[in-house]
Design a protein around this motif. Sequence first.
Motif, PDB file in Angstrom:
ATOM      1  N   ARG A 112       0.898  -0.958   0.421  1.00 11.04           N
ATOM      2  CA  ARG A 112      -0.490   0.359   0.228  1.00 11.04           C
ATOM      3  C   ARG A 112       0.940   1.493   0.443  1.00 11.04           C
ATOM      4  NH1 ARG A 112      -4.746  -0.778  -1.920  1.00 11.04           N
ATOM      5  NH2 ARG A 112      -5.456   1.265  -0.814  1.00 11.04           N
ATOM      6  N   GLY A 113       2.117   1.312   1.047  1.00 11.68           N
ATOM      7  CA  GLY A 113       3.081   1.948  -0.019  1.00 11.68           C
ATOM      8  C   GLY A 113       2.453   3.170   1.334  1.00 11.68           C
ATOM      9  N   LYS A 114       2.316   4.592   0.342  1.00 13.76           N
ATOM     10  CA  LYS A 114       1.162   5.940   0.689  1.00 13.76           C
ATOM     11  C   LYS A 114       0.436   6.222   0.184  1.00 13.76           C
ATOM     12  CE  LYS A 114       5.755   8.302  -0.383  1.00 13.76           C
ATOM     13  NZ  LYS A 114       6.403   9.857  -0.824  1.00 13.76           N
ATOM     14  N   SER A 115      -0.334   4.610  -0.161  1.00 10.67           N
ATOM     15  CA  SER A 115      -1.481   5.027  -0.104  1.00 10.67           C
ATOM     16  C   SER A 115      -2.651   3.882   1.294  1.00 10.67           C
ATOM     17  CB  SER A 115      -1.837   4.437  -1.480  1.00 10.67           C
ATOM     18  OG  SER A 115      -1.796   2.712  -1.793  1.00 10.67           O
ATOM     19  N   LEU A 116      -2.087   3.980   1.862  1.00 10.84           N
ATOM     20  CA  LEU A 116      -2.223   3.065   3.259  1.00 10.84           C
ATOM     21  C   LEU A 116      -3.195   4.268   4.261  1.00 10.84           C
ATOM     22  CD1 LEU A 116      -2.077   0.396   5.144  1.00 10.84           C
ATOM     23  CD2 LEU A 116      -0.263   1.680   5.721  1.00 10.84           C
ATOM     24  N   ARG A 117      -4.450   3.104   3.977  1.00  8.12           N
ATOM     25  CA  ARG A 117      -5.546   4.248   4.918  1.00  8.12           C
ATOM     26  C   ARG A 117      -5.506   3.433   5.585  1.00  8.12           C
ATOM     27  NH1 ARG A 117      -9.962   3.232   0.585  1.00  8.12           N
ATOM     28  NH2 ARG A 117     -11.046   5.017   1.553  1.00  8.12           N
ATOM     29  N   THR A 118      -5.409   5.100   7.136  1.00 10.15           N
ATOM     30  CA  THR A 118      -5.463   4.828   8.071  1.00 10.15           C
ATOM     31  C   THR A 118      -7.035   5.249   8.558  1.00 10.15           C
ATOM     32  OG1 THR A 118      -4.648   6.651   8.352  1.00 10.15           O
ATOM     33  CG2 THR A 118      -3.371   4.437   9.087  1.00 10.15           C
ATOM     34  N   LEU A 119      -7.131   4.413   9.983  1.00  5.99           N
ATOM     35  CA  LEU A 119      -8.486   4.584  10.849  1.00  5.99           C
ATOM     36  C   LEU A 119      -7.863   5.345  12.260  1.00  5.99           C
ATOM     37  CD1 LEU A 119     -10.920   1.923   9.993  1.00  5.99           C
ATOM     38  CD2 LEU A 119     -11.324   4.233   9.189  1.00  5.99           C
ATOM     39  N   VAL A 120      -8.984   6.094  12.639  1.00  7.30           N
ATOM     40  CA  VAL A 120      -8.535   7.100  13.577  1.00  7.30           C
ATOM     41  C   VAL A 120      -9.905   6.888  14.755  1.00  7.30           C
ATOM     42  CG1 VAL A 120      -7.300   9.185  14.993  1.00  7.30           C
ATOM     43  CG2 VAL A 120      -6.820   8.879  13.081  1.00  7.30           C
ATOM     44  N   THR A 121      -9.710   6.242  15.916  1.00  8.70           N
ATOM     45  CA  THR A 121     -10.825   5.851  16.906  1.00  8.70           C
ATOM     46  C   THR A 121     -10.612   6.381  17.934  1.00  8.70           C
ATOM     47  OG1 THR A 121     -11.291   3.952  14.513  1.00  8.70           O
ATOM     48  CG2 THR A 121     -12.363   4.554  17.092  1.00  8.70           C
ATOM     49  N   GLU A 122     -11.314   6.943  18.955  1.00  7.89           N
ATOM     50  CA  GLU A 122     -11.275   6.995  20.353  1.00  7.89           C
ATOM     51  C   GLU A 122     -11.743   5.990  20.941  1.00  7.89           C
ATOM     52  OE1 GLU A 122     -12.227  10.291  23.160  1.00  7.89           O
ATOM     53  OE2 GLU A 122     -12.342  11.067  21.094  1.00  7.89           O
ATOM     54  N   THR A 123     -10.644   4.852  21.419  1.00  8.52           N
ATOM     55  CA  THR A 123     -11.428   3.838  22.262  1.00  8.52           C
ATOM     56  C   THR A 123     -12.161   4.550  23.818  1.00  8.52           C
ATOM     57  OG1 THR A 123      -9.939   3.225  22.882  1.00  8.52           O
ATOM     58  CG2 THR A 123     -10.405   2.481  20.530  1.00  8.52           C
ATOM     59  N   SER A 124     -11.833   5.264  23.941  1.00 10.61           N
ATOM     60  CA  SER A 124     -11.663   5.573  25.267  1.00 10.61           C
ATOM     61  C   SER A 124     -11.891   6.727  25.561  1.00 10.61           C
ATOM     62  CB  SER A 124     -11.516   4.822  26.830  1.00 10.61           C
ATOM     63  OG  SER A 124     -10.468   5.742  26.910  1.00 10.61           O
ATOM     64  N   THR A 125     -12.194   7.422  26.368  1.00 11.05           N
ATOM     65  CA  THR A 125     -11.868   9.227  27.207  1.00 11.05           C
ATOM     66  C   THR A 125     -10.430   9.865  26.869  1.00 11.05           C
ATOM     67  OG1 THR A 125     -12.179   9.080  29.730  1.00 11.05           O
ATOM     68  CG2 THR A 125     -14.663   9.455  28.094  1.00 11.05           C
ATOM     69  N   ASP A 126      -9.634   8.370  27.411  1.00  5.42           N
ATOM     70  CA  ASP A 126      -8.307   8.712  27.443  1.00  5.42           C
ATOM     71  C   ASP A 126      -7.512   7.900  26.360  1.00  5.42           C
ATOM     72  OD1 ASP A 126      -8.458   6.303  28.460  1.00  5.42           O
ATOM     73  OD2 ASP A 126      -7.310   7.204  29.750  1.00  5.42           O
ATOM     74  N   ARG A 127      -7.981   7.518  25.375  1.00  9.07           N
ATOM     75  CA  ARG A 127      -6.866   6.423  24.014  1.00  9.07           C
ATOM     76  C   ARG A 127      -7.582   6.948  23.076  1.00  9.07           C
ATOM     77  NH1 ARG A 127      -7.396   1.153  25.942  1.00  9.07           N
ATOM     78  NH2 ARG A 127      -6.295   1.144  27.617  1.00  9.07           N
ATOM     79  N   VAL A 128      -6.256   7.202  21.507  1.00  6.76           N
ATOM     80  CA  VAL A 128      -6.608   6.759  20.499  1.00  6.76           C
ATOM     81  C   VAL A 128      -6.055   5.629  20.352  1.00  6.76           C
ATOM     82  CG1 VAL A 128      -6.466   8.932  18.084  1.00  6.76           C
ATOM     83  CG2 VAL A 128      -7.014   9.409  20.398  1.00  6.76           C
ATOM     84  N   VAL A 129      -6.557   5.215  18.693  1.00  2.40           N
ATOM     85  CA  VAL A 129      -5.811   4.033  18.689  1.00  2.40           C
ATOM     86  C   VAL A 129      -5.715   4.281  17.189  1.00  2.40           C
ATOM     87  CG1 VAL A 129      -6.122   1.510  17.635  1.00  2.40           C
ATOM     88  CG2 VAL A 129      -6.401   2.223  19.977  1.00  2.40           C
ATOM     89  N   ILE A 130      -5.128   4.168  16.081  1.00  4.07           N
ATOM     90  CA  ILE A 130      -4.729   4.536  14.688  1.00  4.07           C
ATOM     91  C   ILE A 130      -4.371   2.801  14.260  1.00  4.07           C
ATOM     92  CG2 ILE A 130      -3.032   5.590  12.983  1.00  4.07           C
ATOM     93  CD1 ILE A 130      -2.538   7.697  14.660  1.00  4.07           C
ATOM     94  N   SER A 131      -5.321   2.707  13.004  1.00  8.99           N
ATOM     95  CA  SER A 131      -5.619   1.263  12.829  1.00  8.99           C
ATOM     96  C   SER A 131      -5.903   1.439  10.836  1.00  8.99           C
ATOM     97  CB  SER A 131      -6.870   0.505  13.384  1.00  8.99           C
ATOM     98  OG  SER A 131      -6.621   0.244  14.670  1.00  8.99           O
ATOM     99  N   THR A 132      -5.795   0.032  10.389  1.00  7.15           N
ATOM    100  CA  THR A 132      -5.857  -0.030   9.287  1.00  7.15           C
ATOM    101  C   THR A 132      -6.500  -1.045   9.348  1.00  7.15           C
ATOM    102  OG1 THR A 132      -4.540  -0.119   7.063  1.00  7.15           O
ATOM    103  CG2 THR A 132      -3.465  -1.201   8.552  1.00  7.15           C
ATOM    104  N   VAL A 133      -7.715  -0.891   7.693  1.00  2.00           N
ATOM    105  CA  VAL A 133      -8.629  -2.131   7.213  1.00  2.00           C
ATOM    106  C   VAL A 133      -7.685  -2.954   6.083  1.00  2.00           C
ATOM    107  CG1 VAL A 133     -10.671  -3.084   6.793  1.00  2.00           C
ATOM    108  CG2 VAL A 133     -10.149  -1.272   8.157  1.00  2.00           C
ATOM    109  N   MET A 134      -8.287  -3.904   6.826  1.00  2.00           N
ATOM    110  CA  MET A 134      -6.660  -5.017   5.364  1.00  2.00           C
ATOM    111  C   MET A 134      -7.559  -6.652   5.040  1.00  2.00           C
ATOM    112  SD  MET A 134      -2.957  -6.919   6.667  1.00  2.00           S
ATOM    113  CE  MET A 134      -3.438  -8.292   7.318  1.00  2.00           C
ATOM    114  N   PRO A 135      -7.934  -6.471   4.145  1.00  2.00           N
ATOM    115  CA  PRO A 135      -8.638  -7.750   3.536  1.00  2.00           C
ATOM    116  C   PRO A 135      -7.392  -9.289   4.326  1.00  2.00           C
ATOM    117  CG  PRO A 135      -6.836  -6.606   1.838  1.00  2.00           C
ATOM    118  CD  PRO A 135      -7.105  -5.839   3.083  1.00  2.00           C
ATOM    119  N   MET A 136      -8.152  -9.941   4.134  1.00  2.00           N
ATOM    120  CA  MET A 136      -7.302 -11.087   4.822  1.00  2.00           C
ATOM    121  C   MET A 136      -7.029 -12.017   3.772  1.00  2.00           C
ATOM    122  SD  MET A 136     -10.386 -12.627   8.631  1.00  2.00           S
ATOM    123  CE  MET A 136      -9.162 -14.451   7.772  1.00  2.00           C
TER     124      MET A 136
END
Length: 192
Positions: A125-149
Motif C-alpha cells: 500500500r505504501g503511501k496510499s495506506l488508509r488509516t482510521l483514527v478511533t477514540e476507544t476511550s476518553t483517554d485513548r486513541v487508536v490508529i488502525s488500518t483495515v486489511m483484507p484477509m
Amino acid sequence: MRDVGRVGEEVFEAWAVRQAGVEAVRDVRDDPVYQRDEVDYIVTRTVKPDLRVEVKTETKLDVSGNILIELVRINHSGQHQYVLEGWPWRTVSDVVVYYAPATGRLHFWDRRDFLAGIYEWVRLRGKSLRTLVTETSTDRVVISTVMPMDPYMTGRKSYLVTHKDEEEGYEQEHRGLIDGDEDQSEGGAAYY
C-alpha cells in the motif's frame, strides 16, 4: 453491556479446554505483566511446549473479509501519556486468535505469519495506506488500518467453535450479545 473482546476470549477458552493434548488453559488477562505483553492465555499441552495466546474479536471479520490492524495506540490524558506501537508488534504471544462471532469461527495464526501478512499489506500500500483514527476511550486513541484477509492472511487454521448440540445455546447467547449492538468493531472495519 458485555465487553465484546471478553466474549471472544471466553469462547476461545471454552474451545481450548476441550482440545485433545491440552492439560490446562490459564487465564492471564488480568495479570499486569501479561497485559503489557499482550497475552491473554497460557495453554499447557501434554507433549509440546506451552503456548502464549492473544485473542481478539472482530465482529465483522467473516462478513467483510477484512481484519482491523492496530498500528499505534496513543494515551493522551493523566499521568500516563505515551505512544505505543500497536498490539501486533508488542505481543509476545506464540499464536494470535481472532474470534468471528458472525460465523462462530476461531481463526489462528502463528504470530510471525500474522506479522508477515501485515508487513506485506503495508509495503504494497505504501503511501496510499488508509488509516482510521478511533477514540476507544476518553483517554485513548487508536490508529488502525483495515486489511483484507485474502491473500495476506490466508495461511491460517480456522475452527467452527460449536461442535456439540448442547454448546449451540451457549454460542448463540454470546453471538446475540455481540450482534445486538450497532457497530462494535473499532473503526468500522466492515464499512471499508
